[in-house]
Structures are given as C-alpha cells and as structure tokens.
Design a protein around this motif. Sequence first.
Motif, short mmCIF file in Angstrom:
data_model
loop_
_atom_site.label_atom_id
_atom_site.label_comp_id
_atom_site.label_asym_id
_atom_site.label_seq_id
_atom_site.Cartn_x
_atom_site.Cartn_y
_atom_site.Cartn_z
N ASP A 208 -9.83 -17.74 -26.24
CA ASP A 208 -9.17 -16.73 -26.92
C ASP A 208 -8.08 -17.18 -27.53
N HIS B 120 -15.71 -20.67 -29.71
CA HIS B 120 -15.31 -19.49 -30.09
C HIS B 120 -15.04 -18.44 -31.30
N ARG C 242 -11.76 -18.42 -20.18
CA ARG C 242 -11.93 -17.85 -21.70
C ARG C 242 -10.65 -16.88 -22.13
#
Lengths: 494, 506
Positions: B270, B297, B266
Amino acid sequence: MQGATIQAPGLSTYLKSLKNTPVDASVEHFISLLKRRQIRNSRPCAIATTALLLRVVAEFKGRDAAKLIERIKQVGRRLTSAQPREVVVGNIVRRVLGLVREVVDEHADGQTPNGSEPGHMAPHPQHDSLHRPALHSSISTFSPLRHAVVEPTHAGIYPDNASDVSEHSRRPPLLTSHTSYAPTSAAPLVHSLFGLFSQPADTPSNTSTPTGQASPNGKSTLTALNLERLADLHRGQSLDLKGEVMEGIRELQDELETSDKQIAEVALEHIHANEIILTHTASTTVQKFLMFAARKRSFTVVHAETYPHDHTATHGILLTGKKREANPDDDGVDKWKPLTDVGIPVYVIPDSHVFAIMSRVNKVILATHTVLANGGLVAAAGAHMIAKAAKEHQTPVVVLSGVYKLSPVYPFDIDELIEHGDAGSVVPYDDGDFVDKVDVENPLYDYVPADLVDLYITNLILADTHPRTSTASLRTTTAPKILPCSHFPKEQAL
Amino acid sequence: MTETPAAEIAPAPASTATPQENPPATTNGDTADAPKKLSPAELKKQKQAEKQAKRAQAKAASGPPNQQQGSSKDGQKQPKDSKQPSKEDKSRPLPGRRRASQPNVPAVKEPEKKAKKEKEKEQEPTQTGLFFGHLYSQPKQQSLVGASKDVHPAVLALGLQYSSYAICGSTARMVAMLLVFKTVIEDYQTPPGNSLARHLTSHHLGPQIEFLKSCRPLSISMGNAIRWLKDVIIKIDPSTPESEAKRDLTEEIDIFIRERVTAADRLIRDLAATKIQAGDVVLTFAASSIVEQTILHAHATGTPFTVIIVDSKPLFEGKQLARKLANQGITVRYYLITGASHAVKDATKVFLGAHAMMSNGRLYSRVGTALVSMLAHAQSLPVIVLCQSVKFTEKVALDSIVGNEVAPAEELLSEAERRLLLPLQTRLISSSSSSKVEDKAKATPPDDAPADTNDVMKWIGDAENLHHLQVLYDVTPAQYINMVITEYGSLPPSSVPVVHRLSTNI
C-alpha cells in the motif's frame, strides 16, 4: 543469427565473389549483405568496403579525379545509407576519398608548386628533415595512419618517435599519404602539410617532392626522388591517378590486417603480472592483445559473456580461440589458440555479475564497435554498465580500437547509433504468449561516454589517449589526423 | 519428469549410465524411504557404468595414436566403438537444466554426481571459482540420497524444491519452510524423558535445517525465522502438555507468517503503490513478490503507468513476472541485463526486491541488482527497495564476494545455448592443440549430427583454465539506494539496523 551466417553469404563469400562480378553488381550485393546484416561488425565491414572500393577504383574509366571522387562518393553514399550504423563503412569511404584528393593535391602541387601556402612551412619546419632520412623498412607497417602520427612525434609530444620514423616505408608516396592526414586542427594547416614539401618545390633539390608515381621499389635517395619528380613534372597530366589510389587502398587493407597485431604489441605495457582483467564479447582484437601479453605475463581473465548477442561467439572464442565468422583464410596464417591454452585462467561470468566482481578486477579491457568524434564509443551492449561499474570501482577502462573504427560522427542523437537486434534471441518466439504481450527489446550496442574510458589504444601506438584529460588532444591532435574526413570537410557529410 | 540433472557431465562416459526413470520427488512425504529403496539399485547401476567407462577408456586409450595420424576415417571409426555409452546417452531424454519450470528433480544418479564433484574438489580446490573458492565448501544436495533418516519427508521434498529453484525467492523459501515445519512439528513425538522445549529444537529441527542447508544455503530470512522459531520453542513452558504445545507452536508460526509476511506485504504494497504516479515508468530487476504485488496494486487503483523489467540469465525470473503483469494488462517492456543502460534511460523509478538488507545499509539481492541500481543512480532515478523487516539482518557486507552463494557453473549455459555451440565441434577437434582436449575430442563422435549438447559442457570442462563462474547474489552499495520501504514505513538505508532491532525486539 550467427548460426545462419556460417554457410550463408557473408564476408568470405562476398570477397570471393568480388573478383569475378561486375562492380555494380558487387555494390548491390554488398548493400544487400549490409542490409541483411550478413556482413556486420566493424572489421568485416571495413574489409568488405576496402575490397569493394578497390574494385570500384580499378574499374573506373578515365582520368578525371573529380569524377572518380564523385563515383566513390556515390558508392559510399549508397553503402552508408544501406547501413548507417556501420559507421566503419563511412570511415573507409572517407579514407579512400581522402586518398584520392591527396593524390590530386599532390599532383596539383607538383604542377604549381607555388600554390601551396607558404605559411604552412612555419609550424613544422623540421618535419621534412626528420621524416625523410629514415625512409626504409617494411611496407606492411606503412599506412597513411602511421604517417599521420609522425606529426606529433616531430612536435615533440611523443618521445619515442625514432622507432616510428624508422618504420616508414621507403616509398616516396608515403609522403602523400602523410600529407593527407595532416592536422586540420591547427588552423593554418587547413589544407595539407603538403606545402611543407613543396615549398621550395621548384628547386629540384627539394627531396620530398611528391611524386605522382607510386614506385614501391624506388630508392628513397634524394637523387632518385629528384629524378622521379622531374619525370613527373615532365609527364604533366599523365598522373596515374588510379594506380596510386589503388595503391593507397591496398595500404589501407594492410592496415586493417595489421591493426590487431599492432595493438597487441603494446599489451605488455598495460598488463602486469597476476592481474585480473575483465573483458566482454568475442573480440579478436582483445583476444590477440591478451594473447600477446600472455606470452610474458600470467594474469587472469574474467569474461562477461554478453548474452544474448555475442555469447555464442564468446564461448566459441574461448573454446577455440576463433570467432566462427572469422575469415577462413586466416586459419592458415596465424594459428589462434584459445587464451586458456597458454595457461591463462579464464572465468566466464554472466553479464549480471559484473558489479559483483568488479571490486576485484584490476583492469577492464573493452572492444569497441566505433569510436565517435567526442571520444565516446559505441560498443556491444553491456559495455556501458561495465565501464560504469569500473568507474564506480575506480578500475581503469582500456578500449582497444583499430584506427579504422575512429569515426568523425558526433553522437548528437545517441539512440540513432544504437541498433536493436532480434528480440527472438531474448525471448524465443515459440513463447508466443509472452512475445505477444510483452515488448521485448534487444539493444545490440551501448553508447559509452568518453568520461568512462581511461585509455584508448589504437594501432597508432602513439595515440594512447586519455579522453577526458586530453579529449582535446584526441580530437585535435590525433583524431583529425586519423580521421581523414576532417581533412576534407566536404567528406564529413559524404 | 524424466529429466535428469543437467549437471551430469563427467569427462568420462561414466555418467552415461543406462537411463533410469525414477519417480520424481513429490511434494508429499511418501518419498521419504525412497533413498533407502533406491540405493542398492543405484549402486549397481553405478558399478555397471563404471565398468563401461573403464572399457570405453581402454578403447579410447588405444585409439589416440591412430587419430593423431590425422586420418579422419580412423577418427570416425574409433569413437564409434567406444560409443556404446553415448548411444545410451542419446536414448535418454535430453537433460534439461534444473529450472523453476521443472519443479522436481528426480533423484537419479546422485551418487555418481557427488563422487564426481568431490573429485573435482580434490583436484583443484583453489582454482575453482576465482576468488569465490571459499564458497565452494559443500556440494549442493540435489537428491534424497544421503539424507539423514531423521529428515522429515516434507522437508526432503522442500529441499529438492529449493535446490531446483522451484521455490525461489527469500520470502517464498521462508514461508515454505515454516509451513513445512508446521507439519514437522505436528508429526513430532517427544521421546519419553525429554521435554519438547529441549528436544524439539536440537534433535528434531536440527537435522531438518541441516538438510535444507545442504540443498541450498539458508536465506537470511530463513535464518531469522529459524532463530525466532527456536526462541519460541525454548520459551515453551515444560509443563505444557505436548499436544497443546504443538498446537501453540503451529499457531505461532501462522501468526508469524501472517504478521511478518502477509500483513507486512500488504503494508509495504500500500505504501509503495502510492509512490507510483500516473505516467511513471517503473523499472524492476528480476522478480520479487513484493514488487509484483505493489505493481499490481497500483495498477488496480487505476494509475496509468508502464513497467520495464530487466532480467538476467540463468534463472530468468523476470520472465515470469513480465508474464504475470502483462496478463493483468500492464504495458511491460522486457530487457536483458546487457540492455540495462537503455532500459534505465526510459525509466522514472526503480523498484527492487531484496534478499536481505544488511546492517550497513547495503542491499543483498539477486545478482545484477547492483548494476541496475548503479545505472539508475547515475540517471538520478529514485531507487526504492521493498523489503519486509524479516529480511533485515545484523550482518554486514562490504562486497559481493565474502558472503554469497555459488550456483553450479553448468547452469550458465542453457540447453539452447549449448546447441548453438555445437557447430564448433569440428573446429575444436581440428584446432585443439592441447593433447588433453584432443583426447577428449576423440571420445566424442566427430560426425556432427549426433553431437550431444552434453559434449559442449564436456569441452568446457575439458578446456583447461576455462571456468564458468556463477553466483546468485550481489551487494548494492547503500549510496545507490534512496529509500527502503518496510512495514515500519519508508526509511533511508542507514536506518536498517534500527528497524532490525525494532523487529527483533532486542
């Protein structure tokens, strides 16, 4: 695609059909074959074009050279526009046009010997004398190109000129061919070297007279030449334009046939014992080159399979030593064995392995589709990354190319030269979902900049050239001579 | 699921034993005793096959003189007699390549295969694999046969999934391994007189790891995880009750996965997604889960960009990625590695996944990555590697040859490609000058129609000096890499050893 061409119309069927089809129909046929990509790749295109042009010239009626040129141009324009990316077609057409002009020039010179600029004499005064005495030996090696190279030889660039000179055929028309590819680069020589021969032209003692007649059996003795020339002069207009041009085209065909062999003959100068050589695609030229070297040397070949275009042919050539689409007539002539049969270990690798393996490779030998005017080349997809990886590893890259692949095209727009192939060979169409959503691309060729290539080996053995250090020399000394068009700027645009 | 391993191409028809359909290995543990049950039947089958092969060979041996006379009729008749096995061969479903799409490889006919492989090894140990000979040490385990009985059933299943590339990718393999180890630990009973901390690692996990290793060499991340797990186990207080210790261990594993993979993913995602800007053309090679997450994402945040995926045979991992991304509505272009130089031209950024980051800053990843990053570097594109710190290793690599993993050569040619080569048959038989090839050609039926794609592999196997070579990874020089994004942030490749030290707390 290749699977389809086995029985479908292709080069061999076309060549067969050529004999008993009217010219115009043949032109149409060829155009459609080109468009349908049923004749593809440099060599088949070159062979088909020469064969077609031979027919065109043969069927040409009349004696007007201008009309003949116009006719060839017209055919050539149609052919090249049918498949602009097969640059070789244009090359061949240009060569033939050069041939015609040369014949005409020669004839004109014969008529008005004083027309040639005397200035031409100076740069190559020795040319004549060096060239002439050795006129003998086989016709097969005889081709316009060979003669073109003689030039630098005399200039002292290449020390081993003697052998080359000796190979010259005895035919007086040799000289014609020679002249046509004279260097345009050298400013004063703009038109042709023909001036050399014709300078003292009106004196019958000038041996190098351009005789209009193609007389292959003619003795190259001075007297014979003189006699012929005299006869020519008397005949005046009765120049056998057609015959001579056809003769030239046949020489061109010879050249196409022998270029691989000639390239292969220098193999031993470039391959040392126990080398590891990387190559890709199924190239007859490369295979013959390696085969020749394999007679004397033992080395290892690493073969990138060039998936997805040429992999079938690659595996085929490794298994059988033959390309599938190869001219069936070849079978009898030279029995190809796969490289592996002569004890050369061949390792087939997927293309992705090139970088991983490059650090152990001694030499990269590439085949090419076309060599462009700036020394760059258009070769099967993957060639660029191979050459680049080789550069990164300081591995020498050798490109084998028949002279007929050298093209005057300058790659202003590289993308224009790159052909994209059937996306179905990347992702089969039965994967409809995928093909629907994803833009699958399949470039067939790569442009390899000249600075990634260390050496070109052409069938003009003397033309080994490092493109970077002597790009100038490739372009100014070799290429223009090889590239007939540059001799006749008119043809550049075709 | 009746597919048999494609590797089954022995020069002699021995491999063409009668079809036998075995339940494929399943992901649950029930197949554990399969090898024991199978073995006798297998042996019988093998013997039969061998007998048949001998018969066929005897016939073939009597054949050659006829054939050499050049009468094609003889040639046609003769193989028909010896065709018995090959007929059976046809009745068998076409062997497919082991692929990610075929998750389970049945455990059929393994003994033969291994025997054959070993034979090959003996014959030409130095010849195989060019300078990769050192990597051919052990044949790949592709069945349950021969597995130690200590091996936990779940591990058996996992091993087969490894060897068939059903579970592929260094992170996925590591996570799958840890999850399986959880069950292994749960099922573990400390023998009396031993402490869990001492016994579990060496006596119980050891064989499991050995088996996994024999299926496919351990990935760097797996190595790291195993090292960590052993470290955790050894630190367990011997006084802890077994059940509690086991519970602690499984919790630890969960935490490890959560911290080092899920959370790390994650963070990386990001961070990396911010590198994708509007209008970017992101190029990636093959498939990487973290690259996929990053792209998805970034797409979810509404940044307009397109993706180019460069892929390579034989695994075509990029295809799956392309499919997934396209399904999410991302514009995807798909190239094969031969078109990489064209793909790179249009790209603005390159995102790469990693198998491992070496301590000398080099990237060890799917073979072909080096080419793509080289081309991208030449185009001055930023090359960004996304890599969890669990994949960092203290190992160094200078080239792709010393440390690598060889893939079975027969995977090089897919079924479709083999079929394309079939028309070569006539020419091969007529032109084959080496007597060896000729002999083999006779064994194959000369009539074109029933030609089997297996024959193609046979030709290649028979062609002396012709080898297919395949490795799985290559090493990308550090100078091609501009940035490595890890859960610790983005750093240059030269900082890899620092992060490695950080992450292992040494």
